[in-house]
Design an enzyme around this catalytic site. Structure first.
Site, PDB file in Angstrom:
ATOM      1  N   ASP A 347      -7.654 -17.857 -13.317  1.00  0.00           N
ATOM      2  CA  ASP A 347      -7.296 -17.699 -11.914  1.00  0.00           C
ATOM      3  C   ASP A 347      -8.392 -18.332 -11.060  1.00  0.00           C
ATOM      4  OD1 ASP A 347      -5.915 -16.868  -9.709  1.00  0.00           O
ATOM      5  OD2 ASP A 347      -6.698 -14.831  -9.738  1.00  0.00           O
ATOM      6  N   ASP A 666      -6.155 -11.068 -11.969  1.00  0.00           N
ATOM      7  CA  ASP A 666      -6.516  -9.802 -11.358  1.00  0.00           C
ATOM      8  C   ASP A 666      -5.342  -9.075 -10.722  1.00  0.00           C
ATOM      9  OD1 ASP A 666      -6.043 -11.505  -9.282  1.00  0.00           O
ATOM     10  OD2 ASP A 666      -8.017 -11.315  -8.346  1.00  0.00           O
ATOM     11  N   ASP A 670      -0.178 -11.361 -12.574  1.00  0.00           N
ATOM     12  CA  ASP A 670      -0.821 -11.941 -13.760  1.00  0.00           C
ATOM     13  C   ASP A 670      -0.544 -11.149 -15.035  1.00  0.00           C
ATOM     14  OD1 ASP A 670      -2.194 -13.999 -12.299  1.00  0.00           O
ATOM     15  OD2 ASP A 670      -3.577 -12.469 -11.585  1.00  0.00           O
TER      16      ASP A 670
END
Length: 925
Positions: A347, A666, A670
């Site tokens: 990410d 996070d 996800d």
């Protein structure tokens, strides 16, 4: 207004159509949504209608999956060929009265079963975390009355009221709002709070761009609004993620697969060896019962009982080392999997970046200024930029501002502001919009005490930010007897410029506005991936109690631009480079805009270009034909504006190409990809509980550099496991072959089953497990990752195992015969044989500290645990040889110094042969 009663089938159909682009709620005018759901946009549903709908639609909660029971979970832990052999050997030894052997074997099985069971129970907690995410209390209008109800009591058609700080309890279509901004990062990956409006959108608009919708599990950061519930429970976007997670089975780790194949091969070899021994003995005329006992003894000797314990301990030590490097491991086998990783999908926000919006530059009509420091802490200064229009005589930072436009720009950004930054413990926490918080911090770095200004000039009126207006303005009335007031505005550059008639110079005077110059400066910042806000001000002779946008247009003075970004972490670029040098590809997967993603990627060393196909958006991914999709994913390094389904598809595409994929994240969006990845890595500081529970590793510092460190630790773990296996297998193989030779020849056993058990268990604990503490070898991160299909033992290592095993068999038989031929008793000869096995293992242990480098280059004190283990094992061998109790238990006898000389001579010779083999076989390890 006519009302229709929706059915559950209609609601499900509408939810599915929302994905397909038909009758999507965000694509309908409000009155059509109201009609479709049979509700009232002002009064909401009546209590009776709610009561009728609740049985129809059920509770507003995510469905719970019913997994296997405790017994089945425990049973699955025994599904391993090596465990089958251990259990069989344990039962046979009980039948034969060898209770010590059976107790040790069954204890090993029990410990490993318990570890596997605990890991499986923890893995199921990911779905449970989603249930807690949607539980809250909601304010609703029921029959025209405002009520507080549990979120699980909501039904489609309910009218929900929301304000700053509220969690959105269901999927809503907005019907009215005021300056509403929502943090959707957990669901979409969008790093900034999203401004909402009521405008009808195209039906194919992506979830992240649906400004007229609110989604379950997101958080209101500013403003207020009201929305009609269009989906609850499993029909929400969050429910779709829940469904995706339910379809994902965590990938087996490379270590698990390799150990399974290795255990199967070893099991077949042990059973074949035992069968040969049994048949050979029977063919020689021995009793079948005696031969069965001998075959069992051979199998027990050949089984590496210490292997499961060594795997567990080595992984546990890796877990402890990773924890010291701020990576908390939730599943033991994943420690090694990191070392096998071939691609890391990371990410952007919080991993490559600080996840703290920071003003980097300020531009005024008189000059450009750099702002040092990052994050929400006050550390940093403002100083003239190198090459800027306005230069100072010195580059020394100062908090004394000489440029009046700079001072007013900073003051305006901080005063026209609804956020706050407070220190909580060792960190700074933001309440409100991160962008506004960045402007507060920038003012502090410029030495401006905003509280003093607000005390003397309290806010009297404001124009809140809206998506149509695209700026915010505040009126501050002076408490000075002379009266008057000051207006500040901040917002989008074009909109603020529309308010201005002039620009402020360094001396505070107003001069004609150079709109094109301001726009060029703003575009230059934007091209560098910075977010730009403009500020303006005006003075009023008399401060009234209201503020209107029309009164500001064409009357304000432009003061400057503040350019900000979520800055890349300082160590990110070096960590990316280290991973690439180690042969690990790094890819960025984010829900943010592609331009922002590409800018951050460039800053951390990831080359990405939309035109070259190395940066792809979610929309572009959907347009790629299925046959070309894996190749496109392989080429690209940045994936922007992607949905949870697309993240999951990306991970599966990489795994289909043979990659061992690590995924960081996070947010709730996800979670499916985290669970699908070979290694799921979540953020400990900013991550949602859903992401943490779906992951295998939690980073306590949210830093990509920690991932690189964890990969290094994972490689070291695999190295040490390999060293243990290469060290222990020759002994087990030699023990079985020694017994086989004795059976075939009809000779006395050089070592007894109880002595074999002593060798296996004591050396595994005192010697072998010490290899788990072996430090990292030089060049660990300079070599490419192991191919996922590569076996646990290469051909070169297999040859070494066979070589050492052959040396042990030959040396044991020679020593046993030599002792008997020179007057020693059978017990003394067997004692020499047992000590020879241990002596060879000790010498070979130092050789196994590196599978390639010679023993003398590893340094004698590099692993002090190993030296301590040798001392402990030596004391045990002396006790076995010379204490009466041990002589009785293990059928040993004292031996003389000359026997010890022969033992150590043979051990040294074996060590020299291994050293020669190392020199000849430097490749293939």
């Amino acid at each position: 207004m006519a009302k229709t009663r929706p059915t559950r089938n209609r609601q499900a159909k509408t939810r599915r159509a929302d994905n397909a682009g038909d009758t999507a709620h965000h694509g309908l005018p409000i009155h059509e949504v109201v009609l479709l759901l049979g509700t009232d946009a002002a009064r909401g549903l009546g209590p009776d209608e709610v009561a009728r709908r609740r049985p129809q639609f059920g509770a507003n909660e995510l469905p719970r999956a019913h997994g296997p029971g405790i017994a089945r979970k425990l049973g699955r832990q025994f599904n391993n060929p090596l465990v089958y052999v251990l259990l069989a050997a344990g039962m046979v030894t009980v039948f034969l009265g060898e209770f010590l052997d059976s107790a040790v074997i069954l204890a090993v099985v029990l410990v490993n079963t318990l570890i596997g069971f605990i890991q499986e129970v923890r893995a199921e907690a990911a779905l449970d975390a989603l249930h807690s995410l949607v539980r809250t209390r909601a304010a609703v209008m029921r029959g025209g009355e405002r009520k507080q109800v549990p979120s699980e009591d909501l039904v489609p058609g309910d009218l929900v009221l929301l304000g700053a700080g509220d969690k959105v309890p269901a999927d809503l279509r907005l019907v009215r709002l005021s300056a509403l901004r929502v943090d959707e990062s957990a669901l979409t990956g969008e790093s900034d709070p999203v401004s909402k409006d009521e405008v009808v959108l195209p039906r194919l608009t992506a979830v992240a761009d649906r400004r007229n919708m609110l989604y379950s599990g997101t958080l209101v950061t500013a403003g207020s609004g009201a929305g009609i519930v269009v989906a609850i429970g499993g029909e929400t976007e969050l429910g779709e993620i829940h469904r995706l997670m339910g379809t994902v089975q965590p990938a087996a780790t490379p270590l698990t697969l390799k150990l399974a194949r290795f255990s199967s091969t070893l099991t077949v070899a042990i059973l074949a060896l035992a069968a040969v021994a049994f048949l050979a003995g029977v063919a020689r005329g021995e009793q079948p019962g005696q031969m069965f006992t001998a075959a069992v003894a051979l199998a027990v000797g050949a089984i590496p009982e210490g292997l499961p314990a060594a795997v567990t301990v080595t992984l546990a030590i890796g877990v402890r080392r990773m924890a010291r490097r701020r990576a908390v491991v939730r599943r033991l086998p994943v420690v090694e999997t990191l070392g096998s990783t071939t691609v890391i999908c990371s990410d952007k926000t919080g991993t490559f970046t600080e996840n703290q919006m920071t003003v980097r530059s300020v531009w005024t009509p008189s000059g450009t200024y750099d702002v040092t420091g990052s994050g929400y802490g006050p550390e940093g200064h403002i100083r003239p930029a190198a090459g800027g229009e306005r230069q100072a005589d010195t580059a020394t930072p100062t908090r004394e501002i000489e440029d009046e436009a700079l001072r007013v720009c900073l003051l305006g950004g901080a005063a026209c502001n609804d956020s706050a930054v407070r220190r909580e413990g060792s960190s700074w926490q933001v309440r409100g919009d991160p962008t506004e918080a960045a402007m507060l911090v920038a003012a502090g770095k410029g030495g401006i005490i905003v509280s003093d200004f607000l005390a003397a000039n309290p806010r009297g009126a404001e124009l809140p930010f809206t998506s149509e207006r695209q700026f915010m303005a505040t009126l501050h009335a002076s408490t000075h007897p002379s009266g008057g007031g000051t207006v500040f505005a901040k917002g989008a550059v074009e909109r603020v410029l529309d308010l201005c008639r002039g620009e402020m110079g360094a001396d505070g005077d107003t001069r004609p506005l150079r709109r094109h110059v301001v726009l060029n400066a703003a575009h230059a910042f934007a091209d560098s991936g910075l977010r730009v806000l403009a500020t303006a001000t005006m003075s009023l002779p008399v401060a009234g109690g209201s503020l209107a946008a029309a009164e500001l247009r064409g009357r304000m003075t432009f003061t400057g631009l503040q350019a900000m970004q979520d800055p890349p972490r300082q160590a990110a670029a070096a960590s990316v480079q280290a991973c690439q040098q180690a042969g690990v590809a790094v890819k960025m997967i984010t829900g943010d805009h592609v331009r922002t993603a590409v800018t951050v990627a460039a800053a951390v060393g990831l080359a990405a270009d939309s035109a070259a196909g190395t940066a792809l958006t979610g929309e572009e991914l959907d347009a790629i034909p299925a046959g070309e999709f894996p190749d496109a994913v392989e080429r690209a390094t940045v994936f922007a504006r992607v949905s949870p389904e697309q993240k999951l598809r990306l991970i599966r595409a990489l795994q289909a190409r043979g990659h061992v994929a690590a995924m960081t994240g996070d947010g709730v969006n996800d979670a499916p990809a985290l669970r699908q990845a070979n290694v799921g890595i979540s953020m400990g500081r900013t991550g949602t509980e859903v992401a943490k529970e779906a992951s295998d590793i939690v980073l306590t510092d949210d830093d990509f550099a920690t991932i690189e460190a964890a990969v290094e630790e994972g490689r070291n773990v695999f190295d040490n496991l390999t060293k243990f296996i290469v060290w222990t297998l020759p002994t087990n193989m030699a023990e079985g072959l020694v017994i086989l030779v004795a059976i075939v020849l009809g000779a006395a056993l050089p070592i007894l089953p109880t002595q074999i058990l002593w060798i296996n268990m004591t050396t595994a604990v005192a010697l072998g497990l010490m290899l788990a503490f072996e430090p990292k070898e030089p060049g660990l991160m300079s070599r490419p990752p192991r191919a996922p299909g590569r076996p646990l033992l290469t051909w070169a290592l297999t040859v070494r195992i066979l070589l050492v095993s052959a040396l042990l068999v030959a040396g044991t038989w020679w020593l046993f015969d030599h002792e008997l031929n020179n007057g020693a008793t059978v017990a003394e000869a067997r004692t020499s044989s047992v000590n020879l096995f241990v002596a060879v293992e000790v010498f070979y242990l130092f050789s196994c500290r590196s599978l390639v480098r010679p023993a003398w280059r590893t340094g004698p004190f590099g692993n002090r645990w190993l030296l301590a283990g040798v001392l402990v094992q030596g004391a045990g061998q002396l006790a076995l040889t010379y204490t009466p109790l041990m002589n009785d238990l293990f059928h040993t006898a004292p031996i003389g110094p000359d026997a010890w000389l022969r033992i150590f001579g043979l051990a040294l010779a074996a060590s020299l042969v291994v050293g020669v083999d190392k020199r000849l076989r430097r490749q293939g390890f």
